[in-house]
Design a protein around this motif. Sequence first.
Motif, PDB file in Angstrom:
ATOM      1  N   THR A  51     -11.721 -34.503 -18.647  1.00 15.73           N
ATOM      2  CA  THR A  51     -11.222 -35.749 -17.861  1.00 15.73           C
ATOM      3  C   THR A  51     -10.382 -36.379 -19.091  1.00 15.73           C
ATOM      4  OG1 THR A  51     -13.210 -37.050 -18.630  1.00 15.73           O
ATOM      5  CG2 THR A  51     -12.952 -36.083 -16.307  1.00 15.73           C
ATOM      6  N   GLU A  55      -9.489 -44.171 -18.573  1.00 18.41           N
ATOM      7  CA  GLU A  55     -10.018 -44.331 -17.295  1.00 18.41           C
ATOM      8  C   GLU A  55      -9.709 -45.879 -16.982  1.00 18.41           C
ATOM      9  OE1 GLU A  55     -11.435 -42.536 -15.284  1.00 18.41           O
ATOM     10  OE2 GLU A  55     -11.784 -40.805 -16.401  1.00 18.41           O
ATOM     11  N   ALA A  59     -14.017 -48.646 -13.726  1.00 17.96           N
ATOM     12  CA  ALA A  59     -14.565 -47.083 -13.496  1.00 17.96           C
ATOM     13  C   ALA A  59     -15.858 -46.894 -14.669  1.00 17.96           C
ATOM     14  CB  ALA A  59     -13.488 -46.066 -13.649  1.00 17.96           C
ATOM     15  N   LEU A  60     -15.644 -47.742 -15.764  1.00 20.64           N
ATOM     16  CA  LEU A  60     -16.730 -47.518 -16.762  1.00 20.64           C
ATOM     17  C   LEU A  60     -18.028 -48.140 -16.709  1.00 20.64           C
ATOM     18  CD1 LEU A  60     -14.007 -47.509 -19.817  1.00 20.64           C
ATOM     19  CD2 LEU A  60     -14.865 -45.586 -18.560  1.00 20.64           C
ATOM     20  N   ARG A  88     -12.147 -44.042 -22.886  1.00 23.73           N
ATOM     21  CA  ARG A  88     -13.401 -43.775 -22.342  1.00 23.73           C
ATOM     22  C   ARG A  88     -14.589 -44.148 -23.453  1.00 23.73           C
ATOM     23  NH1 ARG A  88     -12.392 -37.346 -22.148  1.00 23.73           N
ATOM     24  NH2 ARG A  88     -12.551 -36.941 -24.361  1.00 23.73           N
ATOM     25  N   LEU A  91     -18.783 -39.833 -22.008  1.00 23.82           N
ATOM     26  CA  LEU A  91     -18.256 -38.835 -21.061  1.00 23.82           C
ATOM     27  C   LEU A  91     -18.766 -38.667 -19.672  1.00 23.82           C
ATOM     28  CD1 LEU A  91     -17.949 -35.811 -23.576  1.00 23.82           C
ATOM     29  CD2 LEU A  91     -16.210 -37.548 -22.769  1.00 23.82           C
ATOM     30  N   PRO A  94     -16.752 -41.148 -16.725  1.00 24.32           N
ATOM     31  CA  PRO A  94     -15.411 -40.404 -16.266  1.00 24.32           C
ATOM     32  C   PRO A  94     -15.757 -39.001 -15.415  1.00 24.32           C
ATOM     33  CG  PRO A  94     -15.134 -40.888 -18.512  1.00 24.32           C
ATOM     34  CD  PRO A  94     -16.508 -41.252 -18.155  1.00 24.32           C
ATOM     35  N   ARG A  97     -16.698 -40.642 -11.819  1.00 28.32           N
ATOM     36  CA  ARG A  97     -15.412 -40.923 -11.345  1.00 28.32           C
ATOM     37  C   ARG A  97     -14.777 -39.704 -10.633  1.00 28.32           C
ATOM     38  NH1 ARG A  97     -10.953 -38.734 -12.167  1.00 28.32           N
ATOM     39  NH2 ARG A  97     -11.287 -38.892 -14.415  1.00 28.32           N
ATOM     40  N   HIS A  98     -14.811 -38.567 -11.533  1.00 29.04           N
ATOM     41  CA  HIS A  98     -14.248 -37.142 -11.009  1.00 29.04           C
ATOM     42  C   HIS A  98     -14.924 -36.708  -9.854  1.00 29.04           C
ATOM     43  CE1 HIS A  98     -12.618 -33.218 -11.565  1.00 29.04           C
ATOM     44  NE2 HIS A  98     -13.837 -32.725 -11.280  1.00 29.04           N
ATOM     45  N   ARG A 114     -18.718 -30.703 -20.984  1.00 30.20           N
ATOM     46  CA  ARG A 114     -17.268 -31.376 -21.310  1.00 30.20           C
ATOM     47  C   ARG A 114     -17.651 -31.818 -22.772  1.00 30.20           C
ATOM     48  NH1 ARG A 114     -19.802 -33.205 -18.142  1.00 30.20           N
ATOM     49  NH2 ARG A 114     -20.267 -35.405 -18.658  1.00 30.20           N
TER      50      ARG A 114
END
Length: 507
Positions: A51, A55, A59-60, A88, A91, A94, A97-98, A114
């Motif tokens: 990602t 962001e 979204a965080l 970000r 991890l 994100p 959100r993905h 990731r």
Amino acid sequence: MNDKQKKPQKLKARLPRGFVDRAAGDIRAVNEMTAKIREVYEHYGFDPVETPLFEYTDALGKFLPDSDRPNEGVFSLQDDDEQWMSLRYDLTAPLARHVAENFNEIQLPYRTYRAGYVFRNEKPGPGRFRQFMQFDADTVGAPGVQADAEMCMMMADTLEALGIKRGDYVIRVNNRKVLDGVLEAIGLGGDDKAGQRLNVLRAIDKLDKFGPQGVALLLGPGRKDESGDFTKGAGLDQAQIDKVLFFVGIKDYAESAARLADLVAGTSKGGEGVEELNFIGALVKSAGYQSDRIKIDPSVVRGLEYYTGPVYEAELSFDVTNEKGEKVVFGSVGGGGRYDGLVSRFMGQPVPATGFSIGVSRLMTALKNLGKLGASEVIEPVLVTVMDGDVEAMGRYQKMTQKLRAAGIRAEMFQGNWKKFGNQLKYADRRGCPVAIIQGGDERATGVVQIKDLIEGKRLSGEIEDNASWREARVAQETVLEADLVAKVREILAAQAEDRKRAGDAQ
């Protein structure tokens, strides 16, 4: 009027606070370490995903924009649509959100890993940076705690793959539902007690630092430290304190499970949490992971406002020497847990998820302390020196260099001022080059090259005192045909590798 232009002020080179430059050794050590971690994750059937560093700020998770400039804890900026974006913070957000954005295309359970940098807009200090690397693994869409049990097993296998032996680490497991059940059982349930619950959890988190007596003070009236500073306590009475200390003081979970179940009986989540802990314990034991590797430990407190079920922490138990020269236990190098609410924020429907994060920099420090990192040293390049600067000579030097590279040998042609040959050998010495290739006009005319074993030459110059010793030693410089260049360099590098191995075995 003075027409002279002011001399432009020289720009001062300075590194931003809380950030570091990484040298070749550290980069290679991280690459070596992450390759081993990745191999374990792949064996468990996890796939990589990446990602972006940025962001949208909302979204965080907990770092939502609540002011004109939402940069509390995160580094933020506005894009050309005047929307706030942030680097970000971890991890996991994100990934949530993905998953939400690609939910219809993703096969659940979604098992992914990731690695990458995360950023914290916080005051830097010793060992505390604003940019650092994490390596995460997550399972999204698996509601059963068997997914949490597998995460704990994968953490244990990862540490062992990195060379940390059994007895030097333990994966400690708890459950937020049990914690919540204990708090409800002592009368701290309900929204009106949220602040007091948070104070109790923070006190429990200080168990390793202050011990049971110090935690008892933080649970009760408060604690004064050596400097005289006073920390206000959670205000519990003695009966409440005793129940909390029983819970966090459990050493043998099997012996205490029945009493713990009685303590949380009748609470909304406590009994469910105990059942989940028992299930995880049984699963990991049946898979061969005894309590010396994965241990149920009610003192583990992580992500107070984040995790919703099992929580786990990877802890290293060996001693290291800190910056004050004191022997201390190394401690945590990563952890995680179940976060069933994070993806759901985007979806409007329950989406279970669990995962853990390894602090790469901290774990790298631990591996260096154990001597488990950097053993597979990188050999510096063979140096092709330059004696003549005409096109024909330069072409031959470049051809030799490419020939070595094509044979899998690290090599470089000297690119500095070639007219001072002594500087080329000084460069090779400072760089740690193992071999130098030399070809002047005379050698070029007869199709030969001189190959200088720089490692052996350095040793000979320091050890050999007479001609007899010189004759018995390995030759430090030889003349060979150009056609034999690669074979001879390989022979010298192999001899050097054998010398290094013997030296290592002798230590």
